[in-house]
Design a protein around this motif. Structure first.
Motif, PDB file in Angstrom:
ATOM      1  N   SER A 108       1.118  -1.428   0.010  1.00  0.00           N
ATOM      2  CA  SER A 108       0.015  -0.331   0.228  1.00  0.00           C
ATOM      3  C   SER A 108       1.250   1.002  -0.056  1.00  0.00           C
ATOM      4  O   SER A 108       1.531   1.452   0.679  1.00  0.00           O
ATOM      5  N   ALA A 109       0.801   2.838  -0.927  1.00  0.00           N
ATOM      6  CA  ALA A 109       1.061   3.388  -0.580  1.00  0.00           C
ATOM      7  C   ALA A 109       0.673   4.609  -1.154  1.00  0.00           C
ATOM      8  O   ALA A 109      -0.634   5.000  -0.747  1.00  0.00           O
ATOM      9  N   GLY A 110       1.239   5.873  -0.839  1.00  0.00           N
ATOM     10  CA  GLY A 110       0.872   7.113  -0.784  1.00  0.00           C
ATOM     11  C   GLY A 110       1.222   7.642  -2.425  1.00  0.00           C
ATOM     12  O   GLY A 110       2.539   7.005  -2.807  1.00  0.00           O
ATOM     13  N   SER A 111      -0.133   8.696  -3.471  1.00  0.00           N
ATOM     14  CA  SER A 111       0.694   8.416  -4.537  1.00  0.00           C
ATOM     15  C   SER A 111       1.079   9.970  -4.105  1.00  0.00           C
ATOM     16  O   SER A 111       0.746  11.188  -3.820  1.00  0.00           O
ATOM     17  N   PHE A 184       4.335   8.514   9.312  1.00  0.00           N
ATOM     18  CA  PHE A 184       4.039   9.169   7.733  1.00  0.00           C
ATOM     19  C   PHE A 184       4.861   9.701   7.480  1.00  0.00           C
ATOM     20  O   PHE A 184       5.601  10.403   8.505  1.00  0.00           O
ATOM     21  N   GLU A 185       5.051  10.631   5.860  1.00  0.00           N
ATOM     22  CA  GLU A 185       5.690  11.259   5.720  1.00  0.00           C
ATOM     23  C   GLU A 185       5.419  12.960   6.422  1.00  0.00           C
ATOM     24  O   GLU A 185       4.487  12.907   6.628  1.00  0.00           O
ATOM     25  N   THR A 186       6.273  13.629   6.731  1.00  0.00           N
ATOM     26  CA  THR A 186       5.918  15.121   6.489  1.00  0.00           C
ATOM     27  C   THR A 186       5.833  15.883   5.279  1.00  0.00           C
ATOM     28  O   THR A 186       6.512  15.394   3.847  1.00  0.00           O
ATOM     29  N   ALA A 200       5.145   7.487  -5.920  1.00  0.00           N
ATOM     30  CA  ALA A 200       4.783   6.492  -5.159  1.00  0.00           C
ATOM     31  C   ALA A 200       5.752   6.629  -3.849  1.00  0.00           C
ATOM     32  O   ALA A 200       6.756   6.062  -4.455  1.00  0.00           O
ATOM     33  N   VAL A 201       4.947   6.729  -2.468  1.00  0.00           N
ATOM     34  CA  VAL A 201       5.383   6.818  -1.346  1.00  0.00           C
ATOM     35  C   VAL A 201       5.485   5.303  -0.508  1.00  0.00           C
ATOM     36  O   VAL A 201       4.014   5.496  -0.136  1.00  0.00           O
ATOM     37  N   GLY A 202       6.299   4.975   0.267  1.00  0.00           N
ATOM     38  CA  GLY A 202       5.541   3.475   1.585  1.00  0.00           C
ATOM     39  C   GLY A 202       7.178   3.224   2.147  1.00  0.00           C
ATOM     40  O   GLY A 202       7.826   3.543   1.911  1.00  0.00           O
ATOM     41  N   MET A 203       6.127   2.072   2.773  1.00  0.00           N
ATOM     42  CA  MET A 203       7.456   1.885   4.166  1.00  0.00           C
ATOM     43  C   MET A 203       8.255  -0.066   3.730  1.00  0.00           C
ATOM     44  O   MET A 203       7.905  -0.728   4.713  1.00  0.00           O
ATOM     45  N   SER A 204       7.783  -0.048   2.860  1.00  0.00           N
ATOM     46  CA  SER A 204       8.375  -1.901   2.935  1.00  0.00           C
ATOM     47  C   SER A 204       9.107  -1.726   1.272  1.00  0.00           C
ATOM     48  O   SER A 204       9.516  -0.925   0.089  1.00  0.00           O
ATOM     49  N   ILE A 225      -2.567   2.014  -4.202  1.00  0.00           N
ATOM     50  CA  ILE A 225      -2.631   3.538  -4.477  1.00  0.00           C
ATOM     51  C   ILE A 225      -3.902   3.521  -2.283  1.00  0.00           C
ATOM     52  O   ILE A 225      -5.252   3.512  -2.648  1.00  0.00           O
ATOM     53  N   THR A 226      -3.741   4.102  -1.458  1.00  0.00           N
ATOM     54  CA  THR A 226      -4.718   3.760  -0.501  1.00  0.00           C
ATOM     55  C   THR A 226      -5.105   5.365  -0.014  1.00  0.00           C
ATOM     56  O   THR A 226      -6.450   6.094   0.187  1.00  0.00           O
ATOM     57  N   ASN A 227      -3.828   6.547  -0.334  1.00  0.00           N
ATOM     58  CA  ASN A 227      -3.979   7.983  -0.291  1.00  0.00           C
ATOM     59  C   ASN A 227      -3.332   8.870  -1.257  1.00  0.00           C
ATOM     60  O   ASN A 227      -1.969   8.400  -2.080  1.00  0.00           O
ATOM     61  N   LEU A 228      -3.545   9.959  -1.398  1.00  0.00           N
ATOM     62  CA  LEU A 228      -2.618  11.382  -1.695  1.00  0.00           C
ATOM     63  C   LEU A 228      -1.638  11.470  -0.951  1.00  0.00           C
ATOM     64  O   LEU A 228      -2.068  11.443   0.337  1.00  0.00           O
ATOM     65  N   ALA A 229      -0.534  11.322  -0.594  1.00  0.00           N
ATOM     66  CA  ALA A 229       0.244  11.751   0.407  1.00  0.00           C
ATOM     67  C   ALA A 229       0.424  12.744   1.053  1.00  0.00           C
ATOM     68  O   ALA A 229      -0.116  14.097   0.662  1.00  0.00           O
ATOM     69  N   ALA A 230       1.126  13.152   1.543  1.00  0.00           N
ATOM     70  CA  ALA A 230       0.986  13.494   2.953  1.00  0.00           C
ATOM     71  C   ALA A 230       1.545  15.083   2.871  1.00  0.00           C
ATOM     72  O   ALA A 230       2.144  15.597   1.590  1.00  0.00           O
ATOM     73  N   GLU A 236      -5.264  14.301   7.802  1.00  0.00           N
ATOM     74  CA  GLU A 236      -4.173  13.303   8.450  1.00  0.00           C
ATOM     75  C   GLU A 236      -3.956  12.239   7.823  1.00  0.00           C
ATOM     76  O   GLU A 236      -5.106  11.791   7.338  1.00  0.00           O
ATOM     77  N   LEU A 237      -3.263  11.263   7.439  1.00  0.00           N
ATOM     78  CA  LEU A 237      -2.859   9.973   7.672  1.00  0.00           C
ATOM     79  C   LEU A 237      -2.576   9.247   8.052  1.00  0.00           C
ATOM     80  O   LEU A 237      -2.506   9.499   9.714  1.00  0.00           O
ATOM     81  N   SER A 238      -3.536   7.588   8.067  1.00  0.00           N
ATOM     82  CA  SER A 238      -3.516   6.469   9.146  1.00  0.00           C
ATOM     83  C   SER A 238      -3.978   5.705   8.457  1.00  0.00           C
ATOM     84  O   SER A 238      -3.838   5.165   7.639  1.00  0.00           O
TER      85      SER A 238
HETATM   86  N1  HPA Z   1       3.262   6.511   3.502  1.00  0.00           N
HETATM   87  C1  HPA Z   1       3.833   5.635   2.831  1.00  0.00           C
HETATM   88  N2  HPA Z   1       3.372   4.893   3.245  1.00  0.00           N
HETATM   89  C2  HPA Z   1       2.189   4.462   3.082  1.00  0.00           C
HETATM   90  C3  HPA Z   1       1.311   5.559   2.377  1.00  0.00           C
HETATM   91  C4  HPA Z   1       2.034   7.163   2.585  1.00  0.00           C
HETATM   92  O1  HPA Z   1       1.096   7.841   2.060  1.00  0.00           O
HETATM   93  N3  HPA Z   1       0.049   5.163   2.411  1.00  0.00           N
HETATM   94  C5  HPA Z   1      -0.089   3.999   2.358  1.00  0.00           C
HETATM   95  N4  HPA Z   1       1.269   3.282   3.161  1.00  0.00           N
END
Ligand code: HPA
Length: 266
Positions: A108-111, A184-186, A200-204, A225-230, A236-238
């Motif tokens: 899962s990642a932020g776009s 999550f990122e700033t 895209a950004v993510g933690m894996s 993609i689960t969200n637009l990035a920070a 706020e992201l969660s």
């Molecule tokens: N950033 C990092 N990891 C993520 C994100 C994000 O916005 N969304 C899902 N995983």
């Protein structure tokens, strides 16, 4: 032979998968597309990590998708859990040892692209390792000097893209940037990511891709993609949002993979 490898072979009961999948947060639903699944908990496999992240089951599921044998790692360990970037080394070495040739990674990642919104599927064409670490730190042999010019296999990318087209899945392509997490990122970090060419950004995923190239597996990878990035929206992201949104893109990815297994019989 290592204990985990021997145990896997015993439990696979003659099934010889050439393709393996790693499922990320909230994507566990993909295992429902496996027929006659055998399930093995990571806890029963020596050296497999115990993932503590909600949304990650931590089990191996083996069976068939569209008649092709497949082995799935449902749940993964992340660098941010224990500071161990090599946490997935034993599972990836075990896959290689049982005869797997190709690894499909998912996350899962932020776009970073407004037009690639939640629910989109992005094929990873390259990555940026922004974590400051590497899963091969400490590997004592010269095998550690792995070339990453062609990390994501051209043939697999083409076959998977063709499957996406056949399945009617609108597939994006882009560069994935690995941040260590677990925060999550700033917004400033996202601006940086945009400037350096990430989509895209993510933690894996990046550590697994490196480990897979280290053992000689061909690799392909997808971001849901689960969200637009920070900072790209006012919200706020969660992790709750990640888990809620992942199945939406996950359903598209499941259709794409079903078409891939149907077409390529990998
Ligand atoms: N950033 C990092 N990891 C993520 C994100 C994000 O916005 N969304 C899902 N995983």
């Amino acid at each position: 032979m290592k204990a985990a490898t021997a145990e896997l072979i015993r439990r696979l009961d003659g099934l010889v998968p050439k393709t393996a999948l790693v499922l990320g947060s909230g994507l566990g639903g993909l295992v429902d597309t496996v027929s006659k699944p055998s399930r093995i908990s990571f806890a029963d496999l020596d050296g497999f990590p115990q993932s503590g992240v909600s949304g990650h089951a931590g089990e191996v599921v083996a069976g068939r998708i569209a008649d092709a044998p497949v082995i799935i790692l449902s749940g993964r360990a992340h660098y941010y859990e224990r500071g161990d970037a090599a946490a997935m080394r034993t599972p990836i070495e075990a896959l290689k040892a049982i005869g797997v040739e190709r690894l499909i990674l998912t996350n899962s990642a932020g776009s970073l692209r407004p037009e690639m919104g939640p629910g989109s599927v992005m094929q990873i064409t390259d990555h940026i390792n922004f974590s400051g670490t590497n899963p091969l730190i400490g590997e004592p042999t010269d095998r550690r000097f792995v070339g990453l010019t062609n990390t994501y296999d051209e043939t697999m990318l083409a076959d998977l893209a063709a499957a996406g087209e056949q399945a009617g899945v609108d597939l994006h392509r882009g560069v994935y940037m690995w941040f260590s997490g677990p925060t999550f990122e700033t917004p400033a970090e996202i601006k940086l990511a945009q400037i350096v060419g990430a989509d895209a950004v993510g933690m894996s995923t990046v550590p697994e891709a490196i480990l897979a190239r280290f053992v000689g597996l061909d690799v392909a990878a997808f971001s849901i993609i689960t969200n637009l990035a920070a900072g790209m929206t006012g919200d706020e992201l969660s992790h709750t949002e990640t888990k809620e949104m992942a199945p939406k893109g996950g359903e598209r990815l499941a259709r794409l993979l079903a078409a891939y297994f149907e077409r390529a019989k990998p």
